[in-house]
Motif scaffolding. Structure first.
Motif, PDB file in Angstrom:
ATOM      1  N   ARG A  47       0.968  -1.014   0.146  1.00 57.11           N
ATOM      2  CA  ARG A  47       0.251  -0.116   0.375  1.00 57.11           C
ATOM      3  C   ARG A  47       0.454   1.149   0.421  1.00 57.11           C
ATOM      4  N   LEU A  48       2.064   1.136   0.699  1.00 53.76           N
ATOM      5  CA  LEU A  48       2.877   2.386   0.628  1.00 53.76           C
ATOM      6  C   LEU A  48       3.616   2.442  -0.441  1.00 53.76           C
ATOM      7  N   GLY A  49       4.031   1.890  -0.974  1.00 56.61           N
ATOM      8  CA  GLY A  49       4.498   2.094  -2.633  1.00 56.61           C
ATOM      9  C   GLY A  49       3.596   2.346  -3.161  1.00 56.61           C
ATOM     10  N   ALA A  50       2.362   1.641  -3.321  1.00 58.94           N
ATOM     11  CA  ALA A  50       1.021   2.504  -4.497  1.00 58.94           C
ATOM     12  C   ALA A  50       0.524   4.028  -4.014  1.00 58.94           C
ATOM     13  N   ARG A  51       0.944   3.752  -2.737  1.00 56.77           N
ATOM     14  CA  ARG A  51       0.336   5.440  -2.593  1.00 56.77           C
ATOM     15  C   ARG A  51       1.901   6.622  -3.129  1.00 56.77           C
ATOM     16  N   MET A  52       2.923   5.935  -2.205  1.00 58.91           N
ATOM     17  CA  MET A  52       3.611   7.011  -3.801  1.00 58.91           C
ATOM     18  C   MET A  52       4.216   6.891  -4.643  1.00 58.91           C
ATOM     19  N   ASN A  53       4.034   5.829  -5.401  1.00 62.79           N
ATOM     20  CA  ASN A  53       3.968   5.508  -6.929  1.00 62.79           C
ATOM     21  C   ASN A  53       5.446   5.036  -6.479  1.00 62.79           C
ATOM     22  N   LEU A  54       6.273   4.547  -5.587  1.00 65.38           N
ATOM     23  CA  LEU A  54       7.438   3.609  -5.647  1.00 65.38           C
ATOM     24  C   LEU A  54       8.066   2.476  -6.264  1.00 65.38           C
ATOM     25  N   THR A  55       8.488   1.836  -6.511  1.00 63.30           N
ATOM     26  CA  THR A  55       9.052   0.649  -6.199  1.00 63.30           C
ATOM     27  C   THR A  55       8.913  -0.539  -5.658  1.00 63.30           C
ATOM     28  N   SER A  56       9.406  -1.128  -5.380  1.00 63.63           N
ATOM     29  CA  SER A  56       9.504  -2.776  -4.307  1.00 63.63           C
ATOM     30  C   SER A  56      10.076  -2.368  -3.870  1.00 63.63           C
ATOM     31  N   GLY A  57      11.096  -1.842  -4.483  1.00 62.33           N
ATOM     32  CA  GLY A  57      12.710  -1.857  -4.025  1.00 62.33           C
ATOM     33  C   GLY A  57      13.051  -1.120  -3.050  1.00 62.33           C
ATOM     34  N   ALA A  58      12.295   0.254  -3.810  1.00 60.08           N
ATOM     35  CA  ALA A  58      12.340   1.681  -3.153  1.00 60.08           C
ATOM     36  C   ALA A  58      11.570   1.851  -1.892  1.00 60.08           C
ATOM     37  N   VAL A  59      10.627   1.199  -1.994  1.00 57.54           N
ATOM     38  CA  VAL A  59      10.138   0.652  -0.649  1.00 57.54           C
ATOM     39  C   VAL A  59      10.846   0.070   0.596  1.00 57.54           C
ATOM     40  N   PHE A  79     -12.857  23.451   3.081  1.00 59.30           N
ATOM     41  CA  PHE A  79     -12.225  23.486   2.548  1.00 59.30           C
ATOM     42  C   PHE A  79     -11.042  22.670   2.008  1.00 59.30           C
ATOM     43  N   LEU A  80     -10.410  22.247   3.173  1.00 57.15           N
ATOM     44  CA  LEU A  80      -8.903  21.534   3.235  1.00 57.15           C
ATOM     45  C   LEU A  80      -9.693  20.641   2.845  1.00 57.15           C
ATOM     46  N   SER A  81     -10.504  19.843   3.096  1.00 54.71           N
ATOM     47  CA  SER A  81     -11.253  18.323   2.752  1.00 54.71           C
ATOM     48  C   SER A  81     -11.668  18.438   2.080  1.00 54.71           C
ATOM     49  N   GLU A  82     -11.874  18.965   0.801  1.00 54.87           N
ATOM     50  CA  GLU A  82     -12.471  19.316  -0.030  1.00 54.87           C
ATOM     51  C   GLU A  82     -11.618  19.784  -1.305  1.00 54.87           C
ATOM     52  N   MET A  83     -10.857  20.021  -0.826  1.00 52.26           N
ATOM     53  CA  MET A  83      -8.426  20.297  -2.033  1.00 52.26           C
ATOM     54  C   MET A  83      -8.755  19.058  -1.462  1.00 52.26           C
ATOM     55  N   ASN A  84      -8.523  18.252  -0.582  1.00 52.01           N
ATOM     56  CA  ASN A  84      -8.259  16.798  -0.563  1.00 52.01           C
ATOM     57  C   ASN A  84      -8.212  15.500  -1.167  1.00 52.01           C
ATOM     58  N   ASP A  85      -9.608  16.039  -1.586  1.00 54.03           N
ATOM     59  CA  ASP A  85     -10.796  15.567  -2.338  1.00 54.03           C
ATOM     60  C   ASP A  85     -10.173  15.962  -3.348  1.00 54.03           C
ATOM     61  N   GLN A  86     -10.355  16.898  -3.889  1.00 51.24           N
ATOM     62  CA  GLN A  86     -10.137  17.294  -5.080  1.00 51.24           C
ATOM     63  C   GLN A  86      -8.731  16.225  -5.981  1.00 51.24           C
ATOM     64  N   LEU A  87      -8.415  16.451  -5.132  1.00 54.83           N
ATOM     65  CA  LEU A  87      -6.348  16.780  -5.737  1.00 54.83           C
ATOM     66  C   LEU A  87      -6.326  14.933  -5.816  1.00 54.83           C
ATOM     67  N   SER A  88      -6.868  14.106  -4.834  1.00 47.40           N
ATOM     68  CA  SER A  88      -6.918  12.411  -4.948  1.00 47.40           C
ATOM     69  C   SER A  88      -7.838  12.126  -6.349  1.00 47.40           C
ATOM     70  N   ARG A  89      -8.102  12.886  -6.144  1.00 47.81           N
ATOM     71  CA  ARG A  89      -9.209  12.415  -7.857  1.00 47.81           C
ATOM     72  C   ARG A  89      -7.919  12.114  -8.960  1.00 47.81           C
ATOM     73  N   ILE A  90      -7.694  13.294  -9.003  1.00 44.63           N
ATOM     74  CA  ILE A  90      -6.469  13.685  -9.959  1.00 44.63           C
ATOM     75  C   ILE A  90      -5.134  13.238 -10.443  1.00 44.63           C
ATOM     76  N   ARG A  91      -5.376  12.343  -9.026  1.00 44.07           N
ATOM     77  CA  ARG A  91      -3.397  10.700  -9.175  1.00 44.07           C
ATOM     78  C   ARG A  91      -3.978   9.962  -9.972  1.00 44.07           C
ATOM     79  N   SER A  92      -2.326  10.083 -11.162  1.00 42.63           N
ATOM     80  CA  SER A  92      -2.284   9.194 -12.016  1.00 42.63           C
ATOM     81  C   SER A  92      -1.908   7.975 -11.629  1.00 42.63           C
TER      82      SER A  92
END
Length: 162
Positions: free
Chosen positions: A71-83, A149-162
């Motif tokens: 989950r950490l690797g997926a969240r941070m977009n890291l390879t298993s070796g980097a994690v 506002f901060l909750s909405e910003m976090n929600d919006q930002l999480s939607r644009i993750r690639s």
């Protein structure tokens, strides 16, 4: 047919998009500076600090359960070796501990270690005090608006993750 460029954003509108963008960038830059200084003081990489934040947040999220390396690797977009390298550094410096799941020994849970939590708490105490001082300048109704506002910003930002 050429499209016309959008009109420039007014710089003098304190609640306009440009003002928000400038203020959010400035706050983000300050958070990054503080995190980088903590990383250097602890002999860590900035990525390690970001991983610590993810572990801390996971420890508080009852629904998602404890952080795992996957989950950490997926969240941070890291390879298993980097994690693995990141977790090795964090474990070596006493910031995290890895624990095998009782119900499935193949699963590893990552938790913030007590010593790491204490080091972070001591280092970030001035940030907490500054946050509390800023909060004290607002009414409860205003703070509820800020939280929305901060909750909405976090929600919006999480939607644009690639």
């Amino acid at each position: 047919m050429p499209s016309t460029p959008p009109p420039p954003l007014p710089c003098d509108d304190p609640i306009g998009l440009q003002s928000f963008a400038v203020l959010l960038r400035a706050m983000n830059a300050e958070f990054n500076r503080i995190a980088q200084e903590f990383a250097q003081a602890q002999g860590l990489h900035l990525t390690d600090v970001q991983a610590l934040i993810a572990v801390l947040d996971a420890d508080r999220d009852q629904e998602a359960g404890p952080m795992t390396p996957g989950r950490l690797g997926a969240r941070m977009n890291l390879t298993s070796g980097a994690v693995t390298a990141c977790l090795d550094r964090l474990e070596k410096t006493g910031h995290i501990r890895r624990v095998r799941a009782a119900d499935d020994r193949r699963v590893v849970h990552v938790h913030y270690a007590k010593a790491g939590r204490e080091a972070a708490r001591a280092y970030f105490r001035p940030l907490a005090q500054s946050t509390d001082a800023a909060r004290a300048r607002f009414s409860p109704d205003e703070l509820h608006t800020v939280v929305r506002f901060l909750s909405e910003m976090n929600d919006q930002l999480s939607r644009i993750r690639s």
